[in-house]
Design a protein around this motif. Structure first.
Motif, short mmCIF file in Angstrom:
data_model
loop_
_atom_site.label_atom_id
_atom_site.label_comp_id
_atom_site.label_asym_id
_atom_site.label_seq_id
_atom_site.Cartn_x
_atom_site.Cartn_y
_atom_site.Cartn_z
N PRO A 136 9.92 -6.93 -23.39
CA PRO A 136 10.69 -6.30 -24.46
C PRO A 136 10.83 -4.77 -24.42
O PRO A 136 11.83 -4.25 -24.89
N ASP A 137 9.85 -4.02 -23.93
CA ASP A 137 10.01 -2.57 -23.96
C ASP A 137 9.54 -1.93 -22.67
O ASP A 137 8.98 -2.58 -21.79
N LEU A 138 9.79 -0.65 -22.55
CA LEU A 138 9.50 0.09 -21.33
C LEU A 138 8.02 0.02 -20.95
O LEU A 138 7.69 -0.15 -19.78
N TYR A 139 7.15 0.14 -21.92
CA TYR A 139 5.72 0.21 -21.64
C TYR A 139 5.20 -1.11 -21.05
O TYR A 139 4.41 -1.11 -20.11
N ILE A 140 5.63 -2.20 -21.59
CA ILE A 140 5.19 -3.51 -21.10
C ILE A 140 5.86 -3.81 -19.75
O ILE A 140 5.23 -4.36 -18.85
N ARG A 141 7.11 -3.45 -19.60
CA ARG A 141 7.80 -3.62 -18.32
C ARG A 141 7.11 -2.83 -17.22
O ARG A 141 6.96 -3.29 -16.09
N MET A 142 6.71 -1.62 -17.56
CA MET A 142 6.04 -0.76 -16.60
C MET A 142 4.73 -1.39 -16.13
O MET A 142 4.39 -1.34 -14.95
N HIS A 143 4.01 -2.00 -17.03
CA HIS A 143 2.76 -2.68 -16.69
C HIS A 143 3.03 -3.81 -15.71
O HIS A 143 2.33 -3.95 -14.70
N ALA A 144 4.03 -4.62 -15.99
CA ALA A 144 4.36 -5.74 -15.11
C ALA A 144 4.80 -5.26 -13.73
O ALA A 144 4.37 -5.79 -12.71
N ALA A 145 5.62 -4.24 -13.72
CA ALA A 145 6.13 -3.74 -12.44
C ALA A 145 5.02 -3.14 -11.59
O ALA A 145 5.00 -3.31 -10.37
N THR A 146 4.08 -2.47 -12.21
CA THR A 146 3.00 -1.83 -11.46
C THR A 146 1.98 -2.83 -10.96
O THR A 146 1.64 -2.86 -9.77
N LYS A 147 1.46 -3.65 -11.84
CA LYS A 147 0.35 -4.54 -11.48
C LYS A 147 0.78 -5.64 -10.51
O LYS A 147 0.19 -5.82 -9.46
N ALA A 148 1.80 -6.38 -10.88
CA ALA A 148 2.19 -7.54 -10.07
C ALA A 148 2.78 -7.13 -8.72
O ALA A 148 2.47 -7.76 -7.70
N SER A 149 3.58 -6.09 -8.70
CA SER A 149 4.17 -5.70 -7.42
C SER A 149 3.13 -5.09 -6.48
O SER A 149 3.19 -5.28 -5.26
N SER A 150 2.16 -4.36 -7.02
CA SER A 150 1.09 -3.83 -6.17
C SER A 150 0.26 -4.94 -5.56
O SER A 150 -0.08 -4.91 -4.38
N PHE A 151 -0.06 -5.94 -6.37
CA PHE A 151 -0.83 -7.07 -5.84
C PHE A 151 -0.01 -7.87 -4.83
O PHE A 151 -0.54 -8.32 -3.81
N GLY A 152 1.28 -8.04 -5.09
CA GLY A 152 2.15 -8.73 -4.14
C GLY A 152 2.24 -7.99 -2.81
O GLY A 152 2.19 -8.60 -1.74
N ALA A 153 2.33 -6.67 -2.87
CA ALA A 153 2.36 -5.88 -1.64
C ALA A 153 1.03 -5.99 -0.89
O ALA A 153 1.01 -6.09 0.34
N LEU A 154 -0.07 -6.01 -1.63
CA LEU A 154 -1.38 -6.19 -1.01
C LEU A 154 -1.45 -7.51 -0.25
O LEU A 154 -1.86 -7.54 0.92
N LEU A 155 -1.03 -8.59 -0.89
CA LEU A 155 -1.07 -9.90 -0.24
C LEU A 155 -0.19 -9.93 1.01
O LEU A 155 -0.58 -10.48 2.05
N MET A 156 0.99 -9.35 0.92
CA MET A 156 1.90 -9.36 2.08
C MET A 156 1.35 -8.52 3.23
O MET A 156 1.45 -8.92 4.39
N LEU A 157 0.77 -7.38 2.92
CA LEU A 157 0.22 -6.55 3.99
C LEU A 157 -1.03 -7.16 4.61
O LEU A 157 -1.26 -7.01 5.82
N VAL A 158 -1.81 -7.87 3.83
CA VAL A 158 -2.95 -8.59 4.40
C VAL A 158 -2.44 -9.70 5.31
O VAL A 158 -3.01 -9.95 6.39
N ALA A 159 -1.38 -10.37 4.91
CA ALA A 159 -0.79 -11.41 5.75
C ALA A 159 -0.30 -10.84 7.08
O ALA A 159 -0.51 -11.45 8.14
N VAL A 160 0.33 -9.69 7.04
CA VAL A 160 0.79 -9.05 8.27
C VAL A 160 -0.41 -8.69 9.15
O VAL A 160 -0.38 -8.88 10.37
N SER A 161 -1.47 -8.19 8.54
CA SER A 161 -2.66 -7.82 9.30
C SER A 161 -3.32 -9.03 9.95
O SER A 161 -3.86 -8.93 11.05
N ILE A 162 -3.29 -10.16 9.27
CA ILE A 162 -3.87 -11.38 9.83
C ILE A 162 -2.98 -11.92 10.95
O ILE A 162 -3.47 -12.39 11.98
#
Length: 119
Positions: free
Chosen positions: A29-55
């Motif tokens: 619904p608002d900028l603050y909650i959207r910002m939380h979703a964009a930061t947390k989930a995308s950072s974790f997704g990038a972590l998983l993808m980069l670990v996959a590349v490393s493996i």
């Protein structure tokens, strides 16, 4: 063979978290909650993808480069999110009507020029 399966699972999970972040940015619904979703989930997704590349490519420079990118993302994403939130609060971006607590509301006061005042 097993490393390919682990890489595939991690890539799919990383893509899922990236998709979750994108849906959160669109649906929340608002900028603050959207910002939380964009930061947390995308950072974790990038972590998983980069670990996959490393493996999948177990070469020293690939692992070091992936680790450096992970460190960069995990340092810069929260700082950028924090700064965006502070500026949004300064600009009085409207909050969701069901927001209960605003911890910055009574702590920081600014004058017309954006400077802090003593209260």
């Amino acid at each position: 063979m097993i490393s390919e399966w682990i890489s595939a699972v991690l890539l799919v999970l990383g893509a899922f978290f990236m998709l979750l972040a994108a849906i959160g940015v669109l649906r929340l619904p608002d900028l603050y909650i959207r910002m939380h979703a964009a930061t947390k989930a995308s950072s974790f997704g990038a972590l998983l993808m980069l670990v996959a590349v490393s493996i999948h490519f177990p070469v020293a420079y690939v692992i070091i480069e992936a680790a450096l990118v992970i460190i960069f993302i995990f340092i810069t994403a929260p700082v950028a999110s924090h700064m965006i939130g502070r500026i949004a609060h300064l600009l009085k971006v409207p909050k969701w009507e069901k927001t209960i607590i605003d911890e910055l509301e009574n702590r920081i006061h600014y004058d017309e020029k954006g400077g802090k005042t003593d209260d």
